[in-house]
Write a protein that holds these residues in place. Structure first.
Motif, PDB file in Angstrom:
ATOM      1  N   PHE A   1       0.828  -1.206   0.000  1.00  0.00           N
ATOM      2  CA  PHE A   1       0.000   0.000   0.000  1.00  0.00           C
ATOM      3  C   PHE A   1       0.866   1.260   0.000  1.00  0.00           C
ATOM      4  O   PHE A   1       0.506   2.270  -0.625  1.00  0.00           O
ATOM      5  N   ASN A   2       2.002   1.213   0.692  1.00  0.00           N
ATOM      6  CA  ASN A   2       2.930   2.336   0.618  1.00  0.00           C
ATOM      7  C   ASN A   2       3.523   2.448  -0.779  1.00  0.00           C
ATOM      8  O   ASN A   2       3.584   3.532  -1.359  1.00  0.00           O
ATOM      9  N   GLY A   3       3.976   1.323  -1.319  1.00  0.00           N
ATOM     10  CA  GLY A   3       4.585   1.348  -2.646  1.00  0.00           C
ATOM     11  C   GLY A   3       3.626   1.811  -3.718  1.00  0.00           C
ATOM     12  O   GLY A   3       3.954   2.660  -4.559  1.00  0.00           O
ATOM     13  N   GLN A   4       2.420   1.265  -3.704  1.00  0.00           N
ATOM     14  CA  GLN A   4       1.433   1.651  -4.704  1.00  0.00           C
ATOM     15  C   GLN A   4       0.992   3.092  -4.520  1.00  0.00           C
ATOM     16  O   GLN A   4       0.772   3.807  -5.502  1.00  0.00           O
ATOM     17  N   GLY A   5       0.877   3.542  -3.268  1.00  0.00           N
ATOM     18  CA  GLY A   5       0.510   4.933  -3.025  1.00  0.00           C
ATOM     19  C   GLY A   5       1.523   5.892  -3.611  1.00  0.00           C
ATOM     20  O   GLY A   5       1.167   6.880  -4.267  1.00  0.00           O
ATOM     21  N   LEU A   6       2.801   5.626  -3.372  1.00  0.00           N
ATOM     22  CA  LEU A   6       3.850   6.471  -3.944  1.00  0.00           C
ATOM     23  C   LEU A   6       3.751   6.502  -5.462  1.00  0.00           C
ATOM     24  O   LEU A   6       3.822   7.569  -6.094  1.00  0.00           O
ATOM     25  N   LEU A   7       3.585   5.331  -6.057  1.00  0.00           N
ATOM     26  CA  LEU A   7       3.531   5.236  -7.509  1.00  0.00           C
ATOM     27  C   LEU A   7       2.304   5.942  -8.070  1.00  0.00           C
ATOM     28  O   LEU A   7       2.390   6.659  -9.078  1.00  0.00           O
ATOM     29  N   TYR A   8       1.144   5.770  -7.438  1.00  0.00           N
ATOM     30  CA  TYR A   8      -0.072   6.410  -7.927  1.00  0.00           C
ATOM     31  C   TYR A   8       0.050   7.932  -7.888  1.00  0.00           C
ATOM     32  O   TYR A   8      -0.381   8.630  -8.809  1.00  0.00           O
ATOM     33  N   GLY A   9       0.630   8.447  -6.805  1.00  0.00           N
ATOM     34  CA  GLY A   9       0.805   9.889  -6.716  1.00  0.00           C
ATOM     35  C   GLY A   9       1.702  10.417  -7.824  1.00  0.00           C
ATOM     36  O   GLY A   9       1.393  11.427  -8.468  1.00  0.00           O
ATOM     37  N   ALA A  10       2.830   9.730  -8.052  1.00  0.00           N
ATOM     38  CA  ALA A  10       3.749  10.157  -9.109  1.00  0.00           C
ATOM     39  C   ALA A  10       3.084  10.048 -10.477  1.00  0.00           C
ATOM     40  O   ALA A  10       3.211  10.939 -11.327  1.00  0.00           O
ATOM     41  N   LYS A  11       2.366   8.961 -10.685  1.00  0.00           N
ATOM     42  CA  LYS A  11       1.712   8.760 -11.981  1.00  0.00           C
ATOM     43  C   LYS A  11       0.649   9.831 -12.231  1.00  0.00           C
ATOM     44  O   LYS A  11       0.496  10.318 -13.361  1.00  0.00           O
ATOM     45  N   ALA A  12      -0.098  10.205 -11.195  1.00  0.00           N
ATOM     46  CA  ALA A  12      -1.114  11.243 -11.356  1.00  0.00           C
ATOM     47  C   ALA A  12      -0.476  12.553 -11.818  1.00  0.00           C
ATOM     48  O   ALA A  12      -1.009  13.243 -12.702  1.00  0.00           O
ATOM     49  N   TYR A  13       0.665  12.906 -11.223  1.00  0.00           N
ATOM     50  CA  TYR A  13       1.328  14.147 -11.622  1.00  0.00           C
ATOM     51  C   TYR A  13       1.870  14.042 -13.043  1.00  0.00           C
ATOM     52  O   TYR A  13       1.657  14.953 -13.868  1.00  0.00           O
TER      53      TYR A  13
ATOM     54  N   ARG B   1      -5.448  16.723  -5.767  1.00  0.00           N
ATOM     55  CA  ARG B   1      -6.783  16.132  -5.766  1.00  0.00           C
ATOM     56  C   ARG B   1      -7.370  16.107  -7.181  1.00  0.00           C
ATOM     57  O   ARG B   1      -7.986  15.112  -7.590  1.00  0.00           O
ATOM     58  N   ARG B   2      -7.166  17.178  -7.928  1.00  0.00           N
ATOM     59  CA  ARG B   2      -7.647  17.208  -9.320  1.00  0.00           C
ATOM     60  C   ARG B   2      -6.968  16.136 -10.160  1.00  0.00           C
ATOM     61  O   ARG B   2      -7.614  15.417 -10.924  1.00  0.00           O
ATOM     62  N   ASP B   3      -5.658  16.033 -10.009  1.00  0.00           N
ATOM     63  CA  ASP B   3      -4.914  15.106 -10.861  1.00  0.00           C
ATOM     64  C   ASP B   3      -5.138  13.647 -10.467  1.00  0.00           C
ATOM     65  O   ASP B   3      -5.150  12.764 -11.338  1.00  0.00           O
ATOM     66  N   MET B   4      -5.309  13.376  -9.180  1.00  0.00           N
ATOM     67  CA  MET B   4      -5.633  12.013  -8.753  1.00  0.00           C
ATOM     68  C   MET B   4      -6.980  11.588  -9.335  1.00  0.00           C
ATOM     69  O   MET B   4      -7.140  10.450  -9.813  1.00  0.00           O
ATOM     70  N   LYS B   5      -7.947  12.478  -9.293  1.00  0.00           N
ATOM     71  CA  LYS B   5      -9.266  12.166  -9.846  1.00  0.00           C
ATOM     72  C   LYS B   5      -9.187  11.931 -11.341  1.00  0.00           C
ATOM     73  O   LYS B   5      -9.775  10.970 -11.873  1.00  0.00           O
ATOM     74  N   ALA B   6      -8.441  12.784 -12.040  1.00  0.00           N
ATOM     75  CA  ALA B   6      -8.297  12.633 -13.489  1.00  0.00           C
ATOM     76  C   ALA B   6      -7.604  11.331 -13.860  1.00  0.00           C
ATOM     77  O   ALA B   6      -7.892  10.734 -14.906  1.00  0.00           O
ATOM     78  N   ALA B   7      -6.696  10.865 -12.980  1.00  0.00           N
ATOM     79  CA  ALA B   7      -5.971   9.618 -13.232  1.00  0.00           C
ATOM     80  C   ALA B   7      -6.796   8.381 -12.869  1.00  0.00           C
ATOM     81  O   ALA B   7      -6.375   7.255 -13.130  1.00  0.00           O
ATOM     82  N   GLY B   8      -7.958   8.593 -12.231  1.00  0.00           N
ATOM     83  CA  GLY B   8      -8.815   7.470 -11.872  1.00  0.00           C
ATOM     84  C   GLY B   8      -8.495   6.843 -10.535  1.00  0.00           C
ATOM     85  O   GLY B   8      -8.969   5.740 -10.240  1.00  0.00           O
ATOM     86  N   PHE B   9      -7.717   7.539  -9.695  1.00  0.00           N
ATOM     87  CA  PHE B   9      -7.386   7.016  -8.376  1.00  0.00           C
ATOM     88  C   PHE B   9      -8.356   7.613  -7.363  1.00  0.00           C
ATOM     89  O   PHE B   9      -8.376   8.821  -7.130  1.00  0.00           O
TER      90      PHE B   9
ATOM     91  N   LEU C   1       0.238  11.576  -1.784  1.00  0.00           N
ATOM     92  CA  LEU C   1       0.600  12.988  -1.918  1.00  0.00           C
ATOM     93  C   LEU C   1       2.115  13.149  -1.871  1.00  0.00           C
ATOM     94  O   LEU C   1       2.683  13.977  -2.601  1.00  0.00           O
ATOM     95  N   GLU C   2       2.787  12.353  -1.053  1.00  0.00           N
ATOM     96  CA  GLU C   2       4.253  12.385  -1.038  1.00  0.00           C
ATOM     97  C   GLU C   2       4.809  11.991  -2.404  1.00  0.00           C
ATOM     98  O   GLU C   2       5.728  12.636  -2.929  1.00  0.00           O
ATOM     99  N   GLY C   3       4.264  10.922  -2.997  1.00  0.00           N
ATOM    100  CA  GLY C   3       4.701  10.520  -4.331  1.00  0.00           C
ATOM    101  C   GLY C   3       4.458  11.601  -5.364  1.00  0.00           C
ATOM    102  O   GLY C   3       5.273  11.823  -6.274  1.00  0.00           O
ATOM    103  N   TYR C   4       3.330  12.298  -5.238  1.00  0.00           N
ATOM    104  CA  TYR C   4       2.982  13.386  -6.140  1.00  0.00           C
ATOM    105  C   TYR C   4       4.000  14.530  -6.003  1.00  0.00           C
ATOM    106  O   TYR C   4       4.475  15.072  -7.012  1.00  0.00           O
ATOM    107  N   VAL C   5       4.348  14.885  -4.771  1.00  0.00           N
ATOM    108  CA  VAL C   5       5.322  15.952  -4.538  1.00  0.00           C
ATOM    109  C   VAL C   5       6.691  15.550  -5.087  1.00  0.00           C
ATOM    110  O   VAL C   5       7.407  16.364  -5.688  1.00  0.00           O
TER     111      VAL C   5
END
Length: 385
Positions: free
Chosen positions: A55-67, A301-309, A317-321
């Protein structure tokens, strides 16, 4: 599909999305063709995509992917799309090092983003010295202070996180502290930070207990040990196993106030921890995903929603930053970016505002963030600043 074939797939195509979703060690096992230039800006990520820490690994990846997805929709950087390559290390330090070495051996890979875990990051830092590494997902103070020139720390160190939690409790007049930590490099780093924070206040811990390791679910013994002690504030230096320990501690009769570190704040953890009658506080190294007074949070929040997460968390959010910082380094590196120019681009991020939080890097400073705060959760698992 070979790696060379994957480079020709358009970033918006279903084929590419399928490839990135499935890419892991099998992808890394294919022949890697070194290229100084690629049609895309290629970024590697070695994370735990399986196991307790997934869940940590996927969270980091999802945040980065959204950005990166949002950036690609806007035209990319200097007209080039960003390609995020994932490798599953199963939260194993040896596999993490192997993955990083394979990324480093491909000259078309420009950087590694947020390696996950203290032991994993330590192994990668020893093995890989010419590939920029942005945002390792560990606050181990010794690693932060190591002086590695290719590593840019986006999260604060554990000294700062633990100090924030101890200060909060001390200001409330609570003096009887306890700690649970995994008996591994991550836990040992937090233990040192905890002892230093108490020593500054001339306070002795009431109780300290350990679990076998970060990914170990053998938490009952530590929970029972601490539940017997007159602890007022228990700092849970755990990540994916936080809910299991917390539930075991309460079941054993533990009544202290519980604090967790930022690495505990996955969406899955928060959902489980919200089920109890009382809920922990957490230190954070980015703003709460609900703190919409920050522009970085609104954008996330906008980009996570657009990415389907659908789920938002401190970890994503850390991954996104991390991705935000890396992308700005790429932008400043210029159209003919390579690893050296990317290092220079990242070094130029002095007094860099990422939407309400300022980072400071330069030629000699690699710890860019000093932001810390504390949050708690409501009955739905929503973070409250």
């Amino acid at each position: 599909m070979s790696v060379s074939e994957s480079r020709s797939v358009l970033p918006s195509s279903p084929q590419r999305r399928s490839l990135l979703a499935a890419a892991g060690l099998s992808m890394l096992g294919a022949p890697w063709v070194a290229r100084s230039q690629s049609s895309t800006l290629r970024i590697g990520a070695t994370i735990a995509d399986t196991g307790v820490e997934r869940f940590n690994g996927q969270g980091l990846l999802y945040g980065a992917k959204a950005y990166f997805d949002a950036l690609n929709r806007a035209g990319g950087i200097h007209g080039r799309q960003i390609e995020l390559l994932k490798a599953d290390d199963e939260f194993n330090a040896g596999k993490a090092k192997d993955n990083a070495l394979k990324f480093a051996a491909d000259a078309s890979v420009l950087a590694l983003i947020h390696p996950q875990g203290t032991r994993q990051t330590a192994e990668i830092m020893k093995a890989v010295r010419d590939l920029p590494i942005v945002g390792p997902n560990t606050g181990a103070t010794a690693l932060h202070k190591s002086g590695a020139k290719n590593v840019f720390w986006v999260r604060t160190n554990y000294d700062q996180e633990v100090e924030r939690l101890v200060k909060l409790a001390d200001n409330l007049g609570l003096k009887r502290f306890g700690l649970v930590y995994p008996n591994d490099p991550f836990g040992q780093s937090v233990l040192e930070s905890f002892q230093a924070a108490l020593a500054r206040r001339k306070i002795e811990a009431v109780g300290i207990a350990s679990t076998p390791g970060t990914a170990s679910l053998e938490v009952d013994a530590a929970a029972r040990q601490l539940a017997k002690l007159p602890v007022q504030v228990l700092i849970m230096s755990l990540a994916g196993t936080t809910p299991a320990f917390y539930q075991a501690y309460r079941a054993a009769g533990g009544v202290s106030m519980c604090y967790g570190l930022s690495v505990s704040g996955t969406a899955a953890n928060l959902a489980q921890l919200a089920k109890g009658n009382d809920r922990p506080f957490f230190s954070v190294i980015v703003p709460s995903p609900n703190a919409q007074k920050f522009e970085i949070v609104r954008q996330y929040r906008r980009d996570m929603k657009a990415a389907g997460f659908e789920s938002e968390s401190l970890v994503s959010l850390e991954g996104y930053v991390d991705a935000y910082v890396l992308a700005e380094g790429l932008r400043r590196a210029g159209p003919r970016v390579d690893r050296d120019s990317l290092l220079a681009g990242l070094e130029s991020l002095s007094n860099f505002d990422i939407g309400g939080v300022r980072l400071n890097f330069d030629k000699h400073v690699r710890e860019g963030n000093s932001y810390t705060d504390t949050v708690t959760i409501d009955a739905s698992g929503r973070l409250i600043s």
